[in-house]
Design a protein around this motif. Structure first.
Motif, PDB file in Angstrom:
ATOM      1  N   ALA A  80      -1.597 -59.959  29.857  1.00  0.00           N
ATOM      2  CA  ALA A  80      -1.388 -60.209  29.614  1.00  0.00           C
ATOM      3  C   ALA A  80      -2.800 -60.352  27.322  1.00  0.00           C
ATOM      4  CB  ALA A  80      -2.293 -61.709  29.338  1.00  0.00           C
ATOM      5  N   ALA A  81      -3.017 -59.020  28.361  1.00  0.00           N
ATOM      6  CA  ALA A  81      -3.984 -58.538  27.332  1.00  0.00           C
ATOM      7  C   ALA A  81      -2.789 -57.058  26.272  1.00  0.00           C
ATOM      8  CB  ALA A  81      -4.492 -57.137  28.332  1.00  0.00           C
ATOM      9  N   ALA A  82      -1.802 -58.019  26.267  1.00  0.00           N
ATOM     10  CA  ALA A  82      -0.691 -57.531  25.709  1.00  0.00           C
ATOM     11  C   ALA A  82      -0.998 -57.597  24.036  1.00  0.00           C
ATOM     12  CB  ALA A  82       0.642 -57.034  26.246  1.00  0.00           C
ATOM     13  N   SER A  83      -0.728 -58.976  24.128  1.00  0.00           N
ATOM     14  CA  SER A  83      -0.874 -60.627  23.086  1.00  0.00           C
ATOM     15  C   SER A  83      -1.793 -59.637  21.908  1.00  0.00           C
ATOM     16  CB  SER A  83      -0.881 -61.773  23.809  1.00  0.00           C
ATOM     17  OG  SER A  83      -2.550 -61.506  23.997  1.00  0.00           O
ATOM     18  N   LEU A  84      -3.034 -59.883  23.131  1.00  0.00           N
ATOM     19  CA  LEU A  84      -4.671 -59.124  22.604  1.00  0.00           C
ATOM     20  C   LEU A  84      -4.282 -58.234  21.096  1.00  0.00           C
ATOM     21  CD1 LEU A  84      -7.582 -59.351  21.541  1.00  0.00           C
ATOM     22  CD2 LEU A  84      -8.290 -58.257  23.980  1.00  0.00           C
ATOM     23  N   TRP A  85      -4.016 -56.745  22.082  1.00  0.00           N
ATOM     24  CA  TRP A  85      -3.365 -55.579  21.499  1.00  0.00           C
ATOM     25  C   TRP A  85      -3.605 -55.643  20.253  1.00  0.00           C
ATOM     26  CZ3 TRP A  85      -7.450 -51.617  22.362  1.00  0.00           C
ATOM     27  CH2 TRP A  85      -7.701 -51.788  22.943  1.00  0.00           C
ATOM     28  N   SER A  86      -2.399 -56.285  20.406  1.00  0.00           N
ATOM     29  CA  SER A  86      -1.116 -56.863  19.261  1.00  0.00           C
ATOM     30  C   SER A  86      -1.820 -57.784  18.680  1.00  0.00           C
ATOM     31  CB  SER A  86       0.348 -57.382  19.964  1.00  0.00           C
ATOM     32  OG  SER A  86       1.410 -57.533  19.217  1.00  0.00           O
ATOM     33  N   HIS A  87      -2.513 -58.100  18.570  1.00  0.00           N
ATOM     34  CA  HIS A  87      -3.340 -59.096  17.652  1.00  0.00           C
ATOM     35  C   HIS A  87      -4.112 -57.737  17.353  1.00  0.00           C
ATOM     36  CE1 HIS A  87      -5.710 -62.023  15.209  1.00  0.00           C
ATOM     37  NE2 HIS A  87      -6.870 -61.068  16.139  1.00  0.00           N
ATOM     38  N   LEU A  88      -4.921 -56.950  17.427  1.00  0.00           N
ATOM     39  CA  LEU A  88      -5.499 -56.214  17.224  1.00  0.00           C
ATOM     40  C   LEU A  88      -5.244 -54.565  15.827  1.00  0.00           C
ATOM     41  CD1 LEU A  88      -8.396 -55.565  19.902  1.00  0.00           C
ATOM     42  CD2 LEU A  88      -8.954 -56.853  17.864  1.00  0.00           C
ATOM     43  N   PHE A  89      -4.123 -54.905  16.411  1.00  0.00           N
ATOM     44  CA  PHE A  89      -3.648 -53.874  15.786  1.00  0.00           C
ATOM     45  C   PHE A  89      -2.039 -54.354  14.544  1.00  0.00           C
ATOM     46  CE2 PHE A  89      -5.211 -51.115  18.125  1.00  0.00           C
ATOM     47  CZ  PHE A  89      -6.521 -50.683  17.623  1.00  0.00           C
ATOM     48  N   GLY A  90      -1.864 -55.368  14.302  1.00  0.00           N
ATOM     49  CA  GLY A  90      -0.688 -56.024  13.405  1.00  0.00           C
ATOM     50  C   GLY A  90       0.281 -56.464  13.795  1.00  0.00           C
ATOM     51  N   GLY A  91       0.793 -55.890  15.307  1.00  0.00           N
ATOM     52  CA  GLY A  91       1.967 -56.343  16.376  1.00  0.00           C
ATOM     53  C   GLY A  91       1.997 -57.758  16.064  1.00  0.00           C
ATOM     54  N   ASP A  92       3.475 -57.990  16.273  1.00  0.00           N
ATOM     55  CA  ASP A  92       4.004 -59.625  16.182  1.00  0.00           C
ATOM     56  C   ASP A  92       3.339 -60.424  17.495  1.00  0.00           C
ATOM     57  OD1 ASP A  92       5.905 -61.898  16.405  1.00  0.00           O
ATOM     58  OD2 ASP A  92       7.802 -60.744  15.204  1.00  0.00           O
ATOM     59  N   VAL A  93       2.523 -60.903  17.435  1.00  0.00           N
ATOM     60  CA  VAL A  93       2.000 -61.813  18.918  1.00  0.00           C
ATOM     61  C   VAL A  93       2.744 -62.792  19.478  1.00  0.00           C
ATOM     62  CG1 VAL A  93      -0.005 -63.179  20.161  1.00  0.00           C
ATOM     63  CG2 VAL A  93      -0.468 -60.955  18.187  1.00  0.00           C
ATOM     64  N   ALA A  94       3.536 -63.160  18.427  1.00  0.00           N
ATOM     65  CA  ALA A  94       4.116 -64.626  19.068  1.00  0.00           C
ATOM     66  C   ALA A  94       5.978 -63.659  20.012  1.00  0.00           C
ATOM     67  CB  ALA A  94       4.866 -65.242  17.820  1.00  0.00           C
ATOM     68  N   LEU A  95       5.818 -62.493  19.779  1.00  0.00           N
ATOM     69  CA  LEU A  95       7.280 -62.091  20.648  1.00  0.00           C
ATOM     70  C   LEU A  95       5.828 -61.725  22.027  1.00  0.00           C
ATOM     71  CD1 LEU A  95       9.552 -60.065  20.958  1.00  0.00           C
ATOM     72  CD2 LEU A  95       8.467 -58.240  19.592  1.00  0.00           C
ATOM     73  N   ASN A  96       4.976 -60.865  21.598  1.00  0.00           N
ATOM     74  CA  ASN A  96       4.372 -60.535  23.216  1.00  0.00           C
ATOM     75  C   ASN A  96       4.596 -61.865  23.750  1.00  0.00           C
ATOM     76  OD1 ASN A  96       2.198 -58.728  20.816  1.00  0.00           O
ATOM     77  ND2 ASN A  96       3.113 -57.740  23.359  1.00  0.00           N
ATOM     78  N   ILE A  97       4.107 -63.020  23.459  1.00  0.00           N
ATOM     79  CA  ILE A  97       3.380 -63.706  24.118  1.00  0.00           C
ATOM     80  C   ILE A  97       5.023 -64.458  24.998  1.00  0.00           C
ATOM     81  CG2 ILE A  97       3.445 -66.676  24.789  1.00  0.00           C
ATOM     82  CD1 ILE A  97       0.817 -65.602  21.966  1.00  0.00           C
ATOM     83  N   SER A  98       6.354 -64.557  23.883  1.00  0.00           N
ATOM     84  CA  SER A  98       8.006 -64.130  24.950  1.00  0.00           C
ATOM     85  C   SER A  98       7.979 -63.462  26.223  1.00  0.00           C
ATOM     86  CB  SER A  98       8.214 -65.030  23.978  1.00  0.00           C
ATOM     87  OG  SER A  98       8.309 -65.651  23.383  1.00  0.00           O
ATOM     88  N   LEU A  99       7.280 -62.339  25.679  1.00  0.00           N
ATOM     89  CA  LEU A  99       7.828 -61.761  26.443  1.00  0.00           C
ATOM     90  C   LEU A  99       6.932 -61.097  28.514  1.00  0.00           C
ATOM     91  CD1 LEU A  99       8.916 -57.965  24.179  1.00  0.00           C
ATOM     92  CD2 LEU A  99      10.301 -59.541  25.095  1.00  0.00           C
ATOM     93  N   THR A 100       5.879 -61.312  28.400  1.00  0.00           N
ATOM     94  CA  THR A 100       4.866 -60.999  28.617  1.00  0.00           C
ATOM     95  C   THR A 100       5.749 -62.856  29.959  1.00  0.00           C
ATOM     96  OG1 THR A 100       2.597 -61.112  27.713  1.00  0.00           O
ATOM     97  CG2 THR A 100       2.364 -61.658  29.822  1.00  0.00           C
ATOM     98  N   ALA A 101       6.002 -63.576  29.461  1.00  0.00           N
ATOM     99  CA  ALA A 101       6.116 -65.509  30.040  1.00  0.00           C
ATOM    100  C   ALA A 101       7.392 -65.164  30.909  1.00  0.00           C
ATOM    101  CB  ALA A 101       6.773 -66.298  29.171  1.00  0.00           C
ATOM    102  N   VAL A 102       8.783 -64.216  30.042  1.00  0.00           N
ATOM    103  CA  VAL A 102       9.889 -63.916  30.916  1.00  0.00           C
ATOM    104  C   VAL A 102      10.252 -62.836  32.352  1.00  0.00           C
ATOM    105  CG1 VAL A 102      12.548 -62.822  30.404  1.00  0.00           C
ATOM    106  CG2 VAL A 102      11.528 -64.800  28.622  1.00  0.00           C
ATOM    107  N   SER A 103       9.075 -61.712  31.486  1.00  0.00           N
ATOM    108  CA  SER A 103       8.928 -60.418  32.805  1.00  0.00           C
ATOM    109  C   SER A 103       8.122 -61.388  33.488  1.00  0.00           C
ATOM    110  CB  SER A 103       7.943 -58.998  32.012  1.00  0.00           C
ATOM    111  OG  SER A 103       6.912 -60.163  31.461  1.00  0.00           O
ATOM    112  N   SER A 104       6.930 -62.427  33.327  1.00  0.00           N
ATOM    113  CA  SER A 104       6.487 -62.538  35.127  1.00  0.00           C
ATOM    114  C   SER A 104       7.803 -63.198  35.794  1.00  0.00           C
ATOM    115  CB  SER A 104       5.386 -63.925  33.941  1.00  0.00           C
ATOM    116  OG  SER A 104       4.308 -63.007  34.012  1.00  0.00           O
TER     117      SER A 104
END
Length: 304
Positions: A80-104
């Motif tokens: 879940a911390a991936a979305s936090l790091w992505s937010h800090l450095f300008g990544g696509d947070v919506a994509l992170n949230i979706s990928l974390t959900a599916v990979s889990s």
């Protein structure tokens, strides 16, 4: 160590509940509507990364218990911390949230398969393995709290919004706690192979971030989305690897690679963020367009 083993499922439950509090059904639906980027990222995470990890294990000649532990780590879902790091450095947070959900969700199937394959290869003839009862337990521990967190967010959105930050902070503290709880009792085992294991974990972490960024870029994924996939693939849910090693397989030594990774991955995330992500996002901020959910990533348009 029995007390630690008893607390790890609770700790993992807290982490997964926090993840569930950040999810809605739309996060799963987004992957179905725009599958291209998600398919690329998940292929790297579920197939390519375990293969690369297997190569690292063989080349470095890790002891069998650490070899299995590394494959446990490679098979673990995104954290879940991936979305936090992505937010800090300008990544696509919506994509992170979706990928974390599916990979889990996928990990409930892929992690037992990879774990038992690793045990078969590195522990030939030994009567250990991730049995069906443990797979069911893993399913309940991982997905049960996620579903509960999603339910709380849906039924009590105001309460969820108020406590979400506290739950996220608790998740981080819990993860640090279980990392230390595994490392400290297993310190003598860790020290005996610390150089080789640290090299394997560091190489795996660096490779994860590299694959997570450059593989999507080679397939013409937009830079901001590639930053998100890099954090997603580089930040593993080490709590899952620790749970499987300590509780499901019954030997804390299996969990040591995951515990060490849980500490080192944040250093690599910081390094990747400043050396690659921040410059890439800044350079492409004008041309890249909207976030993952607001554009059509199927087209794959963007700077090569």
């Amino acid at each position: 160590m029995d007390a630690v083993a008893a607390m790890i499922p609770v700790a993992l439950g807290v982490i997964m509940f926090g993840l569930g509090m950040s999810l809605t059904a739309a996060d799963f639906a987004r992957v179905v509507r725009h599958p291209r980027v998600a398919l690329i990222a998940l292929t790297c995470q579920v197939i390519l990364l375990p293969l690369v990890c297997w190569g690292i294990v063989v080349v470095l000649g890790l002891p069998p218990v650490f070899a299995v532990g590394m494959l446990l780590l490679a098979a673990s879902p995104g954290g879940a911390a991936a979305s936090l790091w992505s937010h800090l450095f300008g990544g696509d947070v919506a994509l992170n949230i979706s990928l974390t959900a599916v990979s889990s969700v996928l990990s409930v199937v892929t992690l037992p398969l990879i774990t038992n394959l690793a045990l078969t290869v590195f522990y030939p003839g030994d009567a250990i393995g991730l049995q069906w009862a443990k797979v069911v337990e893993f399913f309940v521990i991982v997905l049960g709290p996620v579903a509960l967190g999603m339910l709380v967010r849906r039924l009590l959105p105001r309460l969820a919004a108020r406590v979400n930050r506290a739950v996220k902070l608790a998740s981080v503290l819990v993860l640090i706690g279980i990392n230390l709880a595994v490392i400290i009792p297993g310190w003598s085992t860790l020290v005996a192979s610390l150089g080789t294991l640290a090299a394997a974990v560091s190489l795996f972490s660096a490779t994860s971030f590299t694959i997570g960024y450059f593989a999507p870029r080679l397939l013409r994924v937009l830079p901001r989305q590639a930053v998100a996939t890099s954090f997603e693939i580089g930040i593993h849910n080490a709590g899952v690897a620790i749970f499987v090693g300590t509780v499901a397989l019954g030997d804390p030594a299996f969990a040591l690679p995951g515990a060490l990774y849980g500490i080192l991955m944040n250093l690599f995330a910081l390094g990747f963020g400043f050396s690659v992500a921040r410059r890439v996002v800044h350079r492409n901020s004008v041309t890249e367009g909207h976030a993952y959910g607001a554009q059509n990533p199927v087209s794959g348009s963007g700077a090569p």
